[in-house]
Design a protein around this motif. Structure first.
Motif, PDB file in Angstrom:
ATOM      1  N   LEU A 129      -2.925  -4.813   2.233  1.00 10.70           N
ATOM      2  CA  LEU A 129      -3.871  -5.267   1.219  1.00 10.70           C
ATOM      3  C   LEU A 129      -4.211  -6.724   1.483  1.00 10.70           C
ATOM      4  O   LEU A 129      -3.313  -7.564   1.621  1.00 10.70           O
ATOM      5  N   ILE A 168       0.838  -1.196   0.000  1.00  6.85           N
ATOM      6  CA  ILE A 168       0.000   0.000   0.000  1.00  6.85           C
ATOM      7  C   ILE A 168       0.873   1.246   0.000  1.00  6.85           C
ATOM      8  O   ILE A 168       1.890   1.308   0.689  1.00  6.85           O
ATOM      9  N   LEU A 194      -8.465  -2.992   1.445  1.00  6.09           N
ATOM     10  CA  LEU A 194      -7.539  -2.265   2.314  1.00  6.09           C
ATOM     11  C   LEU A 194      -8.057  -2.237   3.754  1.00  6.09           C
ATOM     12  O   LEU A 194      -9.193  -1.814   3.999  1.00  6.09           O
ATOM     13  N   LYS A 208      -3.717   1.610  -3.676  1.00  5.22           N
ATOM     14  CA  LYS A 208      -3.298   0.239  -3.982  1.00  5.22           C
ATOM     15  C   LYS A 208      -3.074   0.101  -5.488  1.00  5.22           C
ATOM     16  O   LYS A 208      -3.744   0.749  -6.297  1.00  5.22           O
TER      17      LYS A 208
END
Length: 626
Positions: free
Chosen positions: A604, A547, A572, A566
């Motif tokens: 993620l 991320i 997320l 992302k």
């Protein structure tokens, strides 16, 4: 055939073709770079003991391509496919791969058509280079096990049915390697070239001289490698640490090794463009031959990184030296272009030298920038007389560009734009998008690098042809090139990590071009490429799963507005209490408002599983002292 059987077969075929049509829309062909045109076809072609190659044996380069493919097949299967003259082929043969050269102008010198059917594979190109790139396509259509370096018995080597027409966007599809700061072995460079070929890149820019080391044997000047190729120590850690390992470091390539690399590259349809830096980045050369410098001070090859004051003087003897060096260089490297550097050349020594200032006066030059232009023009004249062209970093524009020089634009695109507008060939290589020594993810978690931030998505977004150019000016854009500087890349593994998978993004920038690129499509094809890297035993960065935290301070509200970005598909999750996020943490759905001092951690997740690493950032108090 019974009616019921016929119905079942018809239904099966109808289902198959519907599946193919749906797959063509939903699933991309597993190729990087993405081809110009393609469509799936029914039936797979199997490479087996009965397979035969047919090729025009009067064209030795076409035979080389067939030999290359045969060698690869033999390495992984043990099978030796016979290569036969094209004159013996007829259209009713089965189990054959046919290599044809045809004067198809629309394919250019590197394009190809590939038709894979159940009984035949037909490859057509205008030039052998196109045949070679078709083989690289077949290489990716085959199972990833095709990249192994050991025989796999009993394996089915099937190529899926497909028709492809593919033409590259740009002529110069380049990748650079700095061997001045850290030396790469001949075996590593060959693997580097192999990887370039897989990605249909065609120009290897070999950076051979630096302040920290001169890497090419020059027989007339042996001290260049006896003295200039070795430094006393190497910086540890980041620039400015003032910590050194105290170990002598160095090495160089003999002319025989350089020729070996050139020949290896030729077999992969890659041109090797050597770089001999001038007038700056010359400390190692001046350490070997002090009379080339501007002071009477003895120098040694540099042990740290950066820009250094020692540059070549402008005496006739120095130009004689450089011409002697270049004479040996052009004897080794048959490339049209010779790269002469031209970047980061401090002018202080020229300003402080009475001899240099007298030279400037005699030439009627108003400043040191014009002197550098004079310097570059002298070298260009010599190389032009030898049938070669110069290319240099965009600093060669300063003081006036040499008449026939090509420009490699690295400080953004401005230099390239200016050169194209004035009718000079350009290779785009902006550090904003194509410097592969920059970090790919969270700097705190990534291996030590020179700095900067260059995620895969940003590489992929690059377009080498600036919109500000008109149609005529765009013709001067030869293509683009990514650069791998090695100050902080001392090992093979560190170089592969920084290269992969960004080189895959580069390949679509320069081969597929803006017209055929698609980020969503690229992401769908990338997992297959990861498997290919793994089959090759190459370490690659997985930062695409991480991320990116973007925080901007809001002076009015005295807080940070934080966006989480992302590159990959997934969900997320984040925390602000210092704990590691899980799939049960807070779900990110919109920008966050956070106070200074807060530590945000994000990850993620897909199917409840963390995809990459946890990214973390503590939001600093703007009023706090460093």
């Amino acid at each position: 055939m019974h009616t019921g059987q016929f119905f079942k077969l018809s239904l099966l075929l109808a289902t198959f073709f519907v599946f193919c049509e749906t797959s063509a829309q939903k699933y991309e062909i597993p190729l990087i770079p993405r081809p110009s045109e393609y469509e799936f076809q029914y039936g797979d072609f199997e490479l087996n003991e009965r397979t035969q190659f047919y090729v025009d044996t009067s064209n030795y380069r076409a035979v080389d391509v067939a030999d290359y493919f045969q060698s690869r097949i033999r390495t992984v299967s043990g099978m030796k496919v016979p290569i036969k003259p094209l004159s013996e082929f007829n259209q009713y043969m089965t189990g054959v791969v046919v290599f044809r050269l045809d004067s198809l102008a629309q394919l250019g010198n590197e394009g190809y058509e590939l038709d894979v059917a159940r009984y035949q594979v037909n490859i057509t190109a205008k030039e052998p280079a196109g045949l070679f790139y078709a083989i690289q396509t077949i290489r990716q259509l085959l199972p990833v096990e095709f990249e192994h370096d050991q025989i796999l018995r009993g394996f089915e080597w099937k190529i899926p049915g497909v028709h492809i027409k593919d033409v590259p966007k740009y002529k110069w599809r380049g990748l650079h390697l700095d061997t001045g700061r850290h030396v790469s072995s001949v075996s590593f460079i060959k693997k580097y070239l192999d990887n370039m070929a897989l990605h249909k890149l065609n120009t290897f820019h070999w950076h051979l001289t630096e302040d920290q080391g001169w890497r090419l044997e020059i027989k007339k000047y042996p001290r260049l490698t006896e003295v200039g190729a070795f430094r006393d120590s190497t910086l540890l850690g980041r620039y400015g640490s003032n910590k050194y390992d105290g170990k002598r470091y160095g090495g160089f390539y003999t002319q025989e090794e350089a020729r070996e690399i050139v020949e290896y590259a030729r077999g992969l349809f890659i041109t090797v463009v050597p770089e001999i830096e001038m007038p700056g980045h010359a400390t190692a050369a001046i350490a070997a031959y002090p009379e080339l410098g501007n002071t009477n001070r003895a120098v040694k090859p540099v042990t740290t990184w950066g820009v250094f004051p020692d540059i070549f003087n402008v005496e006739e003897s120095t130009f004689n030296f450089l011409e002697d060096v270049l004479s040996e260089v052009i004897d080794i490297f048959p490339s049209e272009y010779i790269h002469i550097g031209g970047d980061e050349a401090p002018k202080d020594q020229w300003k402080n030298s009475r001899r240099v200032q007298a030279k400037m006066d005699s030439l009627g030059l108003k400043d040191e920038h014009e002197l550098q232009s004079y310097f570059i023009k002298r070298i260009e004249s010599y190389l032009n007389d030898k049938g070669r062209q110069i290319i240099g970093w965009d600093e060669i524009l300063e003081g006036g560009l040499a008449p026939n020089a090509a420009v490699m634009s690295w400080r953004g695109e401005e230099g390239g734009i200016a050169a194209a507008k004035s009718g000079h060939q350009v290779v785009m290589s902006p550090n904003s998008h194509l410097y592969f020594d920059h970090a790919q993810g969270d700097v705190e978690q990534e291996p030590l690098s020179i700095g900067g931030y260059l995620p895969l998505e940003k590489v992929y977004s690059y377009d080498p042809t600036p919109a500000v150019l008109n149609a005529r000016e765009r013709e001067y854009i030869l293509g683009a090139q990514a650069n791998l500087w090695t100050e902080y890349l001392p090992t093979n593994a560190s170089r592969w990590y920084m290269l992969l998978p960004r080189v895959s993004a580069l390949s679509e920038v320069v081969w597929s071009g803006k017209e055929h690129k698609n980020w969503s499509s690229f992401k769908n094809r990338l997992p297959g490429q990861f498997k290919r890297y793994e089959a090759m035993g190459l370490p690659y960065a997985k930062t695409i799963f991480d991320i990116e935290i973007n925080a901007k301070y809001d002076e009015k509200h005295k807080n940070y507005r934080v966006n989480l970005h992302k590159q990959w598909d997934g969900i997320l999750f984040f925390t602000t209490d210092g704990s590691a996020p899980t799939s049960k943490s807070k779900l990110y759905s919109k920008p966050l408002e956070l106070k200074p001092g807060t530590t945000i951690r994000a990850g993620l997740f897909k199917n409840g599983k963390l995809q990459g690493k946890i990214t973390s950032e503590t939001l600093k108090d703007p009023k706090a002292k460093n």
